[in-house]
Structure formats: structure tokens, C-alpha cells
Design an enzyme around this catalytic site. Structure first.
Site, PDB file in Angstrom:
ATOM      1  N   LYS A 268       0.837  -1.199   0.000  1.00 37.35           N
ATOM      2  CA  LYS A 268       0.000   0.000   0.000  1.00 37.35           C
ATOM      3  C   LYS A 268       0.873   1.250   0.000  1.00 37.35           C
ATOM      4  O   LYS A 268       0.677   2.145  -0.789  1.00 37.35           O
ATOM      5  CB  LYS A 268      -0.919  -0.050   1.219  1.00 37.35           C
ATOM      6  CG  LYS A 268      -1.805   1.161   1.364  1.00 37.35           C
ATOM      7  CD  LYS A 268      -2.766   1.007   2.531  1.00 37.35           C
ATOM      8  CE  LYS A 268      -3.495   2.324   2.779  1.00 37.35           C
ATOM      9  NZ  LYS A 268      -4.459   2.226   3.881  1.00 37.35           N
TER      10      LYS A 268
ATOM     11  N   HIS B  61      -4.326 -32.907  18.028  1.00 35.20           N
ATOM     12  CA  HIS B  61      -3.213 -33.706  18.552  1.00 35.20           C
ATOM     13  C   HIS B  61      -2.090 -32.813  19.056  1.00 35.20           C
ATOM     14  O   HIS B  61      -0.961 -33.271  19.235  1.00 35.20           O
ATOM     15  CB  HIS B  61      -2.724 -34.659  17.472  1.00 35.20           C
ATOM     16  CG  HIS B  61      -3.820 -35.585  17.030  1.00 35.20           C
ATOM     17  ND1 HIS B  61      -4.089 -36.780  17.660  1.00 35.20           N
ATOM     18  CD2 HIS B  61      -4.776 -35.435  16.076  1.00 35.20           C
ATOM     19  CE1 HIS B  61      -5.128 -37.348  17.077  1.00 35.20           C
ATOM     20  NE2 HIS B  61      -5.566 -36.550  16.124  1.00 35.20           N
TER      21      HIS B  61
ATOM     22  N   LYS C 153       9.520  -0.541  14.090  1.00 34.01           N
ATOM     23  CA  LYS C 153      10.086  -0.201  12.773  1.00 34.01           C
ATOM     24  C   LYS C 153      11.150   0.885  12.926  1.00 34.01           C
ATOM     25  O   LYS C 153      12.213   0.802  12.319  1.00 34.01           O
ATOM     26  CB  LYS C 153       8.989   0.339  11.838  1.00 34.01           C
ATOM     27  CG  LYS C 153       7.967  -0.667  11.394  1.00 34.01           C
ATOM     28  CD  LYS C 153       7.032  -0.009  10.377  1.00 34.01           C
ATOM     29  CE  LYS C 153       5.818  -0.865  10.132  1.00 34.01           C
ATOM     30  NZ  LYS C 153       4.867  -0.265   9.206  1.00 34.01           N
TER      31      LYS C 153
ATOM     32  N   GLU D  19      10.680  -4.420   4.600  1.00 32.17           N
ATOM     33  CA  GLU D  19      10.845  -5.821   4.222  1.00 32.17           C
ATOM     34  C   GLU D  19      10.490  -6.031   2.751  1.00 32.17           C
ATOM     35  O   GLU D  19      11.210  -6.698   1.996  1.00 32.17           O
ATOM     36  CB  GLU D  19       9.938  -6.728   5.068  1.00 32.17           C
ATOM     37  CG  GLU D  19      10.259  -6.736   6.549  1.00 32.17           C
ATOM     38  CD  GLU D  19       9.448  -5.730   7.334  1.00 32.17           C
ATOM     39  OE1 GLU D  19       9.203  -4.612   6.826  1.00 32.17           O
ATOM     40  OE2 GLU D  19       9.065  -6.049   8.469  1.00 32.17           O
TER      41      GLU D  19
ATOM     42  N   GLU E 292      -4.609  -6.749  14.816  1.00 28.64           N
ATOM     43  CA  GLU E 292      -4.121  -5.423  14.421  1.00 28.64           C
ATOM     44  C   GLU E 292      -5.259  -4.404  14.491  1.00 28.64           C
ATOM     45  O   GLU E 292      -5.027  -3.215  14.652  1.00 28.64           O
ATOM     46  CB  GLU E 292      -3.500  -5.464  13.005  1.00 28.64           C
ATOM     47  CG  GLU E 292      -2.490  -4.358  12.754  1.00 28.64           C
ATOM     48  CD  GLU E 292      -1.746  -4.476  11.427  1.00 28.64           C
ATOM     49  OE1 GLU E 292      -2.388  -4.378  10.368  1.00 28.64           O
ATOM     50  OE2 GLU E 292      -0.517  -4.668  11.450  1.00 28.64           O
TER      51      GLU E 292
ATOM     52  N   ARG F 179      -5.206  -4.645   6.038  1.00 29.19           N
ATOM     53  CA  ARG F 179      -5.788  -5.939   6.412  1.00 29.19           C
ATOM     54  C   ARG F 179      -7.210  -6.119   5.875  1.00 29.19           C
ATOM     55  O   ARG F 179      -7.843  -7.142   6.111  1.00 29.19           O
ATOM     56  CB  ARG F 179      -5.734  -6.111   7.932  1.00 29.19           C
ATOM     57  CG  ARG F 179      -6.344  -4.970   8.723  1.00 29.19           C
ATOM     58  CD  ARG F 179      -5.935  -5.032  10.194  1.00 29.19           C
ATOM     59  NE  ARG F 179      -6.379  -3.887  10.965  1.00 29.19           N
ATOM     60  CZ  ARG F 179      -5.724  -2.734  11.075  1.00 29.19           C
ATOM     61  NH1 ARG F 179      -4.596  -2.558  10.434  1.00 29.19           N
ATOM     62  NH2 ARG F 179      -6.197  -1.752  11.811  1.00 29.19           N
TER      63      ARG F 179
HETATM   64  O1  F6P Z   1       3.262  -2.592   9.737  1.00 27.18           O
HETATM   65  C1  F6P Z   1       1.972  -3.037   9.618  1.00 27.18           C
HETATM   66  C2  F6P Z   1       1.452  -2.809   8.246  1.00 27.18           C
HETATM   67  O2  F6P Z   1       1.317  -1.436   8.012  1.00 27.18           O
HETATM   68  C3  F6P Z   1       0.148  -3.524   8.032  1.00 27.18           C
HETATM   69  O3  F6P Z   1      -0.926  -2.829   8.530  1.00 27.18           O
HETATM   70  C4  F6P Z   1       0.145  -3.680   6.555  1.00 27.18           C
HETATM   71  O4  F6P Z   1      -0.794  -4.619   6.123  1.00 27.18           O
HETATM   72  C5  F6P Z   1       1.575  -4.103   6.325  1.00 27.18           C
HETATM   73  O5  F6P Z   1       2.309  -3.340   7.255  1.00 27.18           O
HETATM   74  C6  F6P Z   1       2.089  -3.879   4.932  1.00 27.18           C
HETATM   75  O6  F6P Z   1       2.018  -2.540   4.554  1.00 27.18           O
HETATM   76  P1  F6P Z   1       2.218  -2.112   3.041  1.00 27.18           P
HETATM   77  O7  F6P Z   1       1.125  -2.706   2.242  1.00 27.18           O
HETATM   78  O8  F6P Z   1       2.179  -0.610   3.045  1.00 27.18           O
HETATM   79  O9  F6P Z   1       3.558  -2.621   2.582  1.00 27.18           O
END
Ligand code: F6P
Length: 564
Positions: A215, A393, A521, A221, A362, A277
Site C-alpha cells: 500500500k 493432537h 520499525k 521488508e 491489528e 488488512r
Molecule cells: O506494519 C503493519 C502494516 O502497516 C500492516 O498494517 C500492513 O498490512 C503491512 O504493514 C504492509 O504494509 P504495506 O502494504 O504498506 O507494505
């Protein structure tokens, strides 16, 4: 991140100071009937089983009477659950700390609808993106989208994390019987290089399309993984221009997409009013659409819409989504239980609990109300689960005999997925028979247990009686559908989206921000600088300093490549 003006003009109702809350406290201290007693009423199952689209939702194995329902519905009315739901649907800026509308429900409305937000009808833009997603999906599925060397694409790799991973990853697995057989789908989320390396080892650069799903297009990452994929691909093909054929972006941030080197014509847009989410039916669902095709994706959206309409149109008292949410409040706040288990009896839903963890935790893992004041009561529970029967189990021991009850959601299907039930002994129950039987039996065992008198009838060793006694009276919901179709999956997800919404309204929290993930972060950014620069000052606490020092020493002693 960033500081924004938070609207504090309207004081949030401290719900625990209301008469409705007090009435539930009194009720909680006086309810004595066990599920065994409540089930003296043979009508109980039919009375508390609801049709939500294609889902049968059985709430009868919950610790509730008509009075409990009345009191919970009074609480929901006091919190204006129905009015708040309308506010969400119509685009009010209910995400107050980010000053945003919350419009994931618009993503599944029909193109003939109109929804004006800030003077703009959002429906044409939503459907324009859906249409261009469908065009790309058809081209990729039909072999018309070519890689740089002219070969058709047969592998799609979604690179994203959190909401930009869990929804499509969960759904591509769940809908495997609908996935194009000639293609494979990979999801890389973790910044651990192992996941990317494992994925790259099994795929061919010439026939792979990467979807960079973010987004914000700034998530550390995802950007690190996207850069790794880009250098692998351009290195293997030997031309930087190959990015144009092999990279597509799913994002709200056109500028960052362009800076990364993806042409914005290959960007599928969504908007700040889609929470991460809540984004699986936005452009973030592109991998899923390529997998199952635009028509099945449309069926999925139809499933979401069915439940949106259900929640909107059904009175609180007979609204299974609302009641299920209120039962969660009942257990969390009035019986003080802190966990909630989601137990799909469907291997294809093996990522559904992980998806729900983000959706629920979240959203409602919050300690202040929308006006910034601290809540004086518990909010979101710990949500976890595994598919049945595996969990039986492993951790079900605690569900049956642990000291704190855990309300459970069982999810099962009357039919096995098509093509997955061919091999079985004709003289024995099928595996699917066993699967469904186990689900039903677990809900029964949790609810009714086994009394010491019953154990005594068969157990000759008196020392074992207490060990073998099950207290029972442990509540569960059972959700059953005929088949796990795209529409049913949409209904299930929407069921939980709105369950989370209702709980957030009762608790008075903003279910649509996630400030709690920011601190880690920021600190990670500081620490990584210290790890890679041995000369940098480290000024943390002594524990953190020691960990940084340990890592630096390991880096210093690593052999340069080729010398080990
Ligand atoms: O750090 C949490 C978060 O912002 C989530 O709410 C979101 O789904 C995820 O990181 C990924 O964010 P993006 O789509 O901006 O990479």
C-alpha cells in the site's frame, strides 16, 4: 507515520460506565445454567442457528440465554453499532487518527452503484481498476503477457507482507481447486533471505511475473525483497529493461512505484481508504485474480457483498455477525477470557487463522479509545488456530482441560473439495467423513464434557477419575457451508471483518489504525545502522547493546565469500 490532528471534539462513551454494561456484569455473576442444562430445550439448536448467505452459523453452544442476548443487544444499541456500520458504508472518516474513510465495503459494490466521498463518486475508479486487473489476469492466464525473452508467464510471485500478503496467500490456497493448473503462485513476505532464496531456486526468471504488493511502497521488508528479486531477474536475463515485462506494482503510492523503476502503466492502484488488512479484494488481490480468473474473483466479491448486505439489513437481535461479535465481548469482558481459537476443518484453509490474526489483533489490539483516553476494560483477545484435525493432537488438551476456557470457531464443509476425495477404502468412512465427524465431536466434547460419574462407569482406577473428567461448558460457534467456493470464502472473510468491526465499536477503539507497529520499525532502522557500521555509537540499554555487539563480532569474523 507522522503526526496528525486527532479529532477529540466528541468524547467517546466509556462503555464500562453505562447501565447496559452494569446489567451484563450483574447477569454474568448470576448465570448458573450449564450448556448441559440449556440443551434440555430441544429447540435450542434451531433457535440459535442462523443463515448468513450460504453459511449456517450455529451459536447454540454458547453460554447464552434469551436474557443474555437481550442485554448484549442493549449494549450494542447503546454503542450505536448499526449507525456506526452505516457511517462506515457511506464513507465517514471513522478512521479518525489517520483522518480517513474506511471503505473496503465499496470494493465489492456493483458498478451501477454510486458512492460519493468528498465530492467524488468512487465506484467508477474501483471498477476501472478491477477491469484493468481482469485484462492483465486474462493476458497472463492466456499466455499473452510475455516475459522479456518472449516466453509466456507461468509463475506469479507476490512480494508483500501483512495485509499485502496474508489475504491473497490465504485465498489462493483456499481456492486451489479453482486455480489455473498450468500456473504456480508463490508468496514471499519475510525479510529473512531464506524465503526469497527458496522461492527463486524453484522458479524460472524468463517465465516469472513479480507483483510488488505494498500500500505504502515504503515497507522495509517488501522493498528489500523487491530489490532482491529485481537484481536476481536482471542478473539472470542480463538486461535491466526486463523489469518492464516481469514487474507489476499494487500500491497507492505512484511516485514510489516509479522511483523503484516500475512503469505506472503497470501499477494497479488502490486508495488510502482501504486498510491493509481489509485489502484482499482491492488490487492487492491481483495474484488471486490471476490464479482463479476474473469471473471467480467476481464471485468472491459477490460473497463479500452478500454479508455486507446481511449485516446492514438484519436487525441486531437476529444478526449472527453482530451476535457472534457480542459473544466475544461477553467472554472477554464479563467472563474475563483472553483468547479466541479459529479451527477450520479444511486443509485448504490452513492460512485462514493467520489471516484472521492480523485482521482481528491489528484492528482491536488497542489500549485507548478513539478520543485518546485509556480503556478501563479488556479489548481484543489473542486469536490463533490451526486446521483440524492437526490441532487436536497438539493444543486441544488445553481447550478441553486447561484452566481458562477458550471460545472456539469451528468451520467445516459438507463436501470435500472437488477432485480431492478420490482415494479411499470403499469399506471404511472416507477421510472427509472422518474430518467432519471430528469437528462435530470436538464441539460436542467441549460443550458437554464428561462428568466424573460418567468416567466412573468405565474407569476402574479411582486415581484416574479426576484426570479423565472433562468439565465441559466450553462454548463454540460452528460455521458450516456446503462447499468452499469463491463466494463462500468471500462470505467467511466478510463475516469476520464485520465481527471485528462490531467489537471495535463496542470497545470504542479505532479498529483501522495500527500505531503499535511503528516503534519497532523506527528502532529497527536505528539498530540496522549500528549493525552495519562498526564505528557507530550504540547507546541503548545494556541488553540491547550486548546483542548489537555480538552481531558485530560475528560479522567481523565471517569469512569473505570463497574463503570458507
Ligand atoms: O506494519 C503493519 C502494516 O502497516 C500492516 O498494517 C500492513 O498490512 C503491512 O504493514 C504492509 O504494509 P504495506 O502494504 O504498506 O507494505
Amino acid at each position: 507515520g507522522g503526526t496528525r490532528h486527532v479529532n477529540t471534539t466528541s468524547q467517546t462513551l466509556a462503555i464500562d460506565e453505562s447501565a447496559e454494561w452494569a446489567a451484563l456484569e450483574t447477569h454474568a455473576s448470576s448465570v448458573g445454567n450449564t450448556l448441559r442444562e440449556l440443551f434440555d430445550d430441544d429447540e435450542r439448536a434451531s433457535k440459535y442457528t442462523f443463515d448468513v448467505g450460504d453459511l449456517k452459523v450455529d451459536l447454540s453452544k454458547h453460554l447464552l440465554t434469551d436474557e443474555t442476548v437481550d442485554l448484549l443487544v442493549d449494549l450494542a444499541s447503546r454503542c450505536q453499532v448499526a449507525e456506526r456500520f452505516d457511517q462506515m458504508l457511506t464513507g465517514d472518516r471513522i478512521n479518525s487518527t489517520e483522518d480517513r474513510s474506511v471503505l473496503h465495503t465499496a470494493l465489492r459494490r456493483r458498478s451501477s452503484d454510486t458512492l460519493v466521498v468528498d465530492g467524488i463518486d468512487v465506484m467508477p475508479q474501483i471498477h476501472a481498476v478491477l477491469d484493468s486487473m481482469a485484462r492483465l489476469a486474462d493476458r497472463v492466464r492466456g499466455g499473452d503477457w510475455k516475459g522479456f525473452t518472449g516466453k509466456a508467464i507461468d509463475t506469479v510471485v507476490n512480494i508483500g507482507i501483512g495485509g499485502s500478503d496474508l489475504g491473497p496467500a490465504m485465498a489462493v490456497r483456499a481456492l486451489e481447486p479453482y486455480v489455473a493448473h498450468h500456473m504456480s503462485f508463490e508468496f514471499v513476505s519475510n525479510v529473512d533471505p531464506v524465503q526469497m532464496t527458496q522461492t527463486l531456486r524453484r522458479i524460472d526468471p524468463e517465465t516469472t511475473l513479480f507483483l510488488i504488493a505494498s500500500k505504502t511502497f515504503t515497507t522495509a521488508e517488501t522493498m528489500a525483497n523487491a530489490r532482491a528479486a529485481r537484481s536476481w531477474l536482471t542478473g539472470a536475463i542480463g538486461d535491466d529493461a526486463a523489469v518492464a515485462n516481469h514487474f507489476v506494482a499494487l500500491s497507492t503510492n505512484a511516485q514510489a512505484v516509479e522511483e523503484f523503476g516500475i512503469d505506472t502503466r503497470n501499477m494497479f492502484e488502490f486508495w488510502d481508504w482501504v486498510g491493509g488488512r481489509y485489502s484482499m479484494d482491492s488490487a492487492i488481490g491481483l495474484s488471486l485474480m490471476i490464479a482463479i480468473g476474473p469471473d471467480a474473483f467476481d464471485d468472491l466479491l459477490g460473497g463479500f457483498r452478500t454479508v455486507d448486505n446481511y449485516v446492514h439489513e438484519t436487525p441486531l437481535r437476529s444478526n449472527a455477525v453482530v451476535l457472534s461479535a457480542l459473544l466475544g465481548v461477553w467472554y472477554r469482558n464479563f467472563l474475563n477470557w483472553s483468547a479466541h481459537a479459529v479451527l477450520p476443518y479444511a486443509q485448504l484453509l490452513d492460512r485462514f487463522p493467520a489471516y484472521l490474526q492480523q485482521l482481528d489483533m491489528e484492528s482491536n489490539g488497542k489500549r485507548v479509545r478513539t478520543d485518546g483516553s485509556a480503556v478501563g476494560y479488556d479489548t481484543g483477545p489473542i486469536v490463533w488456530g490451526e486446521p483440524g484435525t492437526n490441532g487436536q493432537h497438539a493444543f486441544y488438551q488445553l481447550l478441553h482441560q486447561g484452566t481458562s476456557p477458550v471460545p472456539c470457531d469451528f468451520i467445516g464443509f459438507l463436501n470435500p473439495p472437488k477432485g480431492y476425495d478420490q482415494f479411499h477404502d470403499p469399506n471404511a468412512p472416507t477421510q472427509h467423513d472422518l474430518l467432519f465427524a471430528n469437528m462435530v465431536a470436538q464441539a460436542e466434547a467441549l460443550a458437554f464434557g464428561r462428568t466424573s460419574d460418567e468416567v466412573e462407569a468405565t474407569e476402574s482406577n479411582p486415581d484416574l477419575i479426576s484426570h479423565r473428567t472433562f468439565p465441559g461448558n466450553r462454548p463454540s460457534t460452528t460455521i458450516v457451508a456446503r462447499d468452499l467456493t469463491p463466494a463462500v470464502l468471500g462470505q467467511l472473510v466478510a463475516f469476520y471483518e464485520h465481527r471485528v468491526f462490531v467489537q471495535g465499536v463496542v470497545w470504542g477503539v479505532n479498529s483501522f489504525d495500527q500505531w503499535g507497529v511503528e516503534l519497532g520499525k523506527v528502532l529497527a532502522g536505528t539498530v540496522v545502522g549500528e549493525l552495519v557500521d562498526p564505528g557507530a555509537d550504540i547507546g541503548h540499554d545494556c541488553s540491547t547493546n550486548a546483542l548489537v555487539t555480538m552481531y558485530r563480532a560475528a560479522v567481523a569474523s565471517r569469512q569473505p565469500p570463497g574463503q570458507d
